[in-house]
Write a protein that holds these residues in place. Structure first.
Motif, short mmCIF file in Angstrom:
data_model
loop_
_atom_site.label_atom_id
_atom_site.label_comp_id
_atom_site.label_asym_id
_atom_site.label_seq_id
_atom_site.Cartn_x
_atom_site.Cartn_y
_atom_site.Cartn_z
N LYS A 54 0.77 -1.43 -0.10
CA LYS A 54 -0.29 -0.03 0.01
C LYS A 54 0.46 1.32 -0.16
O LYS A 54 0.83 2.39 -0.23
CB LYS A 54 -1.17 -0.26 0.83
N ARG A 56 2.24 2.57 2.76
CA ARG A 56 1.75 2.82 3.70
C ARG A 56 2.62 3.66 4.43
O ARG A 56 3.67 3.59 4.74
CB ARG A 56 1.14 2.24 4.78
N SER A 142 -7.98 -1.74 3.49
CA SER A 142 -8.45 -1.50 2.37
C SER A 142 -7.11 -1.83 0.93
O SER A 142 -5.80 -1.32 1.39
CB SER A 142 -9.20 -0.22 1.66
N ASN A 144 -6.15 -0.98 -1.41
CA ASN A 144 -5.31 0.33 -2.35
C ASN A 144 -4.48 1.25 -1.79
O ASN A 144 -4.19 0.52 -1.02
CB ASN A 144 -6.94 1.62 -2.33
N SER A 150 -10.89 4.26 -1.79
CA SER A 150 -11.44 2.69 -1.73
C SER A 150 -11.38 1.92 -2.19
O SER A 150 -12.59 2.62 -3.26
CB SER A 150 -12.33 2.41 -0.21
MG MG Z 1 -8.17 2.71 3.51
#
Ligand code: MG
Ligand code: AMP
Length: 320
Positions: A54, A56, A142, A144, A150
């Motif tokens: 992701k 992140r 999620s 994505n 999302s």
């Molecule tokens: Mg999310």
């Protein structure tokens, strides 16, 4: 990684998806809210891969997805409030934050080192079938890339993550299309942490009280002063250290910075491995350094998962 496998929601497809999860691979699965990016919540490497896929920038806690209430009891303490909410709304688009049970066996990356855990029993038949076959806890944010919308279709997931995850189970379009509502149910009164697919009126009809709204959980957890003590070492933490002082416990990274006491995030400078080990090594360094001890950490490149690692390290090093 090569192409992402698209699996059908058949016996064969779901068996393959469950096997992939057992191997620590990442599988996107349909839920009634949005597509989730599932990985074994007990595996540090699988959870680190979720953050990597992701992209992140931060290790915020993930929601653990389960198939049954029996599984919940092995991982969390079901408060009387949670029992009532679970009876009314599970399976469904409601996530409950609960006290983490002793010996839950989750990777500390899932809870971001907190002593609470967010849990949901999804209602989507394909998610339930996969979770039942897998038989264990699945961490699933999620599916994505971080900061993007999302995904509610297979095409959305592939547009964002094709080639970055191992497989996706095709369950068609997600019926709710909104993330789950998140409630803190650790106390006697529920606190709304995030609006979502379950309307607050439905919750208020069960509790008989108007819902208390909290500041965004991300902000709350992000504030260094709010970090639970087991998350921040007791001693002083110094970052980007290539040469530690003799009295420092040194957490290493890469061949040039091997660390002391066998404490290395990754000998081969692998950021996914480093993320998987981060909380474990912070605990060990904390135990070795003790009160008033000093911890030094090698420089970590600020790319990919390195950004989330550095974010966490900066919090650990922040003055308290
Ligand atoms: Mg999310
Ligand atoms: P997502 O990334 O969309 O799966 O969202 C997960 C949400 O759950 C984030 O907003 C987290 O901050 C929240 N969350 C997960 N675990 C906890 C926890 N233990 N306490 C508070 N919030 C949590």
């Amino acid at each position: 990684m090569t192409r992402t496998l698209v699996l059908s929601a058949t016996h064969a497809g779901l068996s393959q998806a469950a096997d992939l999860l057992r191997q620590g691979a990442l599988v996107a699965m349909p839920t009634e809210t949005v597509y989730g990016l599932a990985g074994d919540a007990r595996s540090d490497m699988a959870v680190a891969r979720i953050f990597a896929a992701k992209n992140r920038p931060r290790f915020n806690p993930l929601i653990v997805h389960l198939a049954s209430l029996g599984q919940v009891r092995a991982i969390a303490h079901l408060t009387p409030l949670a029992e009532r909410l679970a009876r009314a709304f599970w399976p469904g688009p409601l996530t409950l934050v609960l006290p983490l049970a002793a010996g839950a066996g989750l990777s500390p990356l899932v809870t971001a080192g907190l002593d609470t855990v967010a849990i949901r029993l999804p209602a989507h038949p394909v998610a339930r079938a996969l979770l039942t076959r897998f038989g264990g806890p699945v961490a699933a944010p999620s599916a994505n890339p971080s900061g993007r919308i999302s995904p509610v279709t297979v095409a959305h997931v592939l547009a964002g993550l094709d080639g970055r995850i191992d497989a996706i189970v095709d369950g068609g379009d997600c019926p709710v299309g909104l993330e789950s509502t998140i409630l803190d149910a650790t106390g006697t009164v529920p606190r709304l942490l995030r609006e979502g697919g379950l309307p607050r009126e439905a919750i208020e009809a069960v509790t008989g009280e108007s819902l208390v709204t909290d500041p965004a959980p991300a902000d709350r957890i992000a504030a260094p002063g709010q970090l639970p003590s087991h998350y921040a070492p007791r001693g002083a933490v110094r970052l980007e250290v290539r040469k530690p002082d003799p009295d420092e416990i040194w957490i290493g990274f890469g061949a040039a910075c091997p660390g002391t006491n066998n404490l290395t995030l990754s000998e081969t400078a692998d950021l996914t491995e480093a993320a998987a080990r981060l909380f474990h090594l912070l605990h060990r360094a904390d135990a070795l350094a003790g009160d008033g001890g000093r911890i030094a950490v090698a420089p970590i490149p600020d790319i990919g998962l390195g950004r989330a690692i550095n974010d966490r390290l900066r919090r650990a090093a922040a003055p308290r």
